[in-house]
Design a protein around this motif. Structure first.
Motif, short mmCIF file in Angstrom:
data_model
loop_
_atom_site.label_atom_id
_atom_site.label_comp_id
_atom_site.label_asym_id
_atom_site.label_seq_id
_atom_site.Cartn_x
_atom_site.Cartn_y
_atom_site.Cartn_z
N LEU A 183 0.81 -1.22 0.00
CA LEU A 183 0.00 0.00 0.00
C LEU A 183 0.85 1.27 0.00
O LEU A 183 0.44 2.28 -0.58
CB LEU A 183 -0.93 0.01 1.21
N GLN A 184 2.01 1.23 0.66
CA GLN A 184 2.85 2.42 0.75
C GLN A 184 3.85 2.53 -0.38
O GLN A 184 4.62 3.50 -0.45
CB GLN A 184 3.59 2.44 2.10
N ALA A 185 3.85 1.57 -1.29
CA ALA A 185 4.78 1.62 -2.43
C ALA A 185 4.42 2.76 -3.37
O ALA A 185 3.28 3.22 -3.42
CB ALA A 185 4.75 0.29 -3.17
N LYS A 186 5.39 3.22 -4.13
CA LYS A 186 5.15 4.27 -5.13
C LYS A 186 4.08 3.82 -6.10
O LYS A 186 3.22 4.60 -6.52
CB LYS A 186 6.45 4.60 -5.87
N SER A 187 4.13 2.55 -6.48
CA SER A 187 3.10 1.95 -7.33
C SER A 187 2.57 0.70 -6.63
O SER A 187 3.19 -0.36 -6.73
CB SER A 187 3.64 1.59 -8.71
N PRO A 188 1.47 0.81 -5.90
CA PRO A 188 0.92 -0.38 -5.24
C PRO A 188 0.63 -1.52 -6.21
O PRO A 188 0.77 -2.69 -5.86
CB PRO A 188 -0.37 0.15 -4.60
N GLU A 189 0.22 -1.18 -7.44
CA GLU A 189 -0.05 -2.22 -8.44
C GLU A 189 1.19 -3.04 -8.74
O GLU A 189 1.15 -4.28 -8.79
CB GLU A 189 -0.59 -1.59 -9.73
N GLU A 190 2.32 -2.35 -8.94
CA GLU A 190 3.57 -3.05 -9.23
C GLU A 190 4.05 -3.83 -8.01
O GLU A 190 4.59 -4.94 -8.14
CB GLU A 190 4.64 -2.05 -9.68
N ALA A 191 3.84 -3.28 -6.81
CA ALA A 191 4.26 -3.97 -5.59
C ALA A 191 3.44 -5.24 -5.39
O ALA A 191 3.97 -6.29 -4.98
CB ALA A 191 4.12 -3.04 -4.39
N LEU A 192 2.14 -5.18 -5.68
CA LEU A 192 1.31 -6.37 -5.58
C LEU A 192 1.77 -7.43 -6.56
O LEU A 192 1.89 -8.61 -6.20
CB LEU A 192 -0.15 -6.01 -5.85
N THR A 193 2.05 -7.01 -7.78
CA THR A 193 2.53 -7.97 -8.79
C THR A 193 3.85 -8.60 -8.36
O THR A 193 4.05 -9.81 -8.51
CB THR A 193 2.71 -7.25 -10.14
N GLU A 194 4.73 -7.79 -7.79
CA GLU A 194 6.02 -8.31 -7.30
C GLU A 194 5.78 -9.37 -6.23
O GLU A 194 6.41 -10.43 -6.24
CB GLU A 194 6.86 -7.17 -6.73
N ASN A 195 4.88 -9.07 -5.29
CA ASN A 195 4.60 -10.02 -4.22
C ASN A 195 4.07 -11.34 -4.76
O ASN A 195 4.50 -12.41 -4.33
CB ASN A 195 3.59 -9.43 -3.24
N GLU A 196 3.15 -11.28 -5.71
CA GLU A 196 2.55 -12.50 -6.22
C GLU A 196 3.52 -13.29 -7.09
O GLU A 196 3.54 -14.53 -7.04
CB GLU A 196 1.27 -12.17 -6.99
N ARG A 197 4.33 -12.62 -7.87
CA ARG A 197 5.30 -13.32 -8.72
C ARG A 197 6.41 -13.97 -7.90
O ARG A 197 6.95 -15.01 -8.28
CB ARG A 197 5.89 -12.35 -9.75
#
Length: 264
Positions: A183-197
């Motif tokens: 949630l606090q990432a510059k791009s939460p979308e990219e951070a979510l993708t990073e977590n799932e990958r």
């Protein structure tokens, strides 16, 4: 009573789920001043959603419940220390709870619930103009959330569906810090993708410190998840082809994916 087997429990488990053949023992004395006896709250922690109490003969308390997509009738013994999952029939073989259970299980969520989800803190996953929106409560450490994320890629990549991940931190000690990192990432979308990958390798690195605003958002999301009757993740809220708001708890099967996300 005739027992019915339950589907595999979800990952959000704190004690083994022992409901398969009907009888469960409580883990402690009945809690006071709570909506349901403690044993039912323990069951909810296993991913069984309690929908409400039914009225049946014979002196037992009866509750309508849902395990994933499977409706369940749960009967509480007088000592509040055991439940039986199954079918209560009379001398003529008539199910004493069938009509009530069907009505309660099929009752859709209200538009107010959908509005609350729209106002929650979620991470967009997919085309913002996608014709279908599906909400899912997601814990960064949840393996079934990861499986759902992977299974949904064809719908996301085709632009047919936008998943909105309502982030919670409920499974492990570092889940809130990982959710906050997204949630606090510059791009939460990219951070979510990073977590799932990178899920198999531990996912995103948890934050050392969660700011107060993010902690409050995670608390509100967890409260909303409970209000909607979910006890674990993934917890999915979607609209049917008829426009009714429905829910699904756990990892959907291949066939159920089409129900939740539409034709691939």
């Amino acid at each position: 009573m005739l027992s019915k087997a339950l589907p595999r429990p979800m990952q959000f488990s704190t004690v083994p789920l022992a409901l398969l053949m009907g009888v469960v023992m409580a883990t402690g004395a009945e809690a006071e001043d709570k909506a349901y006896p403690e044993i039912l709250q323990t069951i909810e922690q296993q991913g069984i959603r309690i929908l409400g109490e039914m009225q049946v003969p014979g002196g037992l308390r009866s509750f309508a419940a849902k395990a994933g997509a499977q409706p369940l009738a749960i009967y509480l013994t007088p000592d509040n220390q055991h439940v039986v999952v199954g079918t209560l029939v009379d001398a003529y073989g008539q199910d004493m709870a069938e009509d009530q259970l069907k009505k309660m299980v099929e009752q859709p969520l209200s538009e107010a619930a959908w509005t609350k989800l729209e106002a929650a803190t979620w991470v967009q996953d997919g085309d913002p103009d996608a014709p279908r929106i599906v909400y899912t409560f997601t814990d960064p450490n949840c393996p079934y959330c990861n499986r759902f994320w992977l299974a949904a890629r064809p719908w996301i990549e085709s632009g047919k569906v936008q998943l909105r991940h309502v982030m919670v931190g409920v499974i492990r000690q570092d889940s809130p810090a990982k959710a906050a990192a997204i949630l606090q990432a510059k791009s939460p979308e990219e951070a979510l993708t990073e977590n799932e990958r990178k899920h198999a390798d531990g996912g995103i690195h948890p934050l050392d410190r969660i700011d107060g605003d993010t902690a409050a958002k995670l608390d509100r999301n967890a409260t909303l998840m409970t209000e909607l009757g979910f006890g674990g993740t993934p917890a999915i809220v979607f609209k049917t082809e008829e426009g009714k708001i429905d829910t699904f708890a756990g990892m959907p099967s291949e066939a159920q994916m089409s129900t939740l996300l539409g034709p691939q």
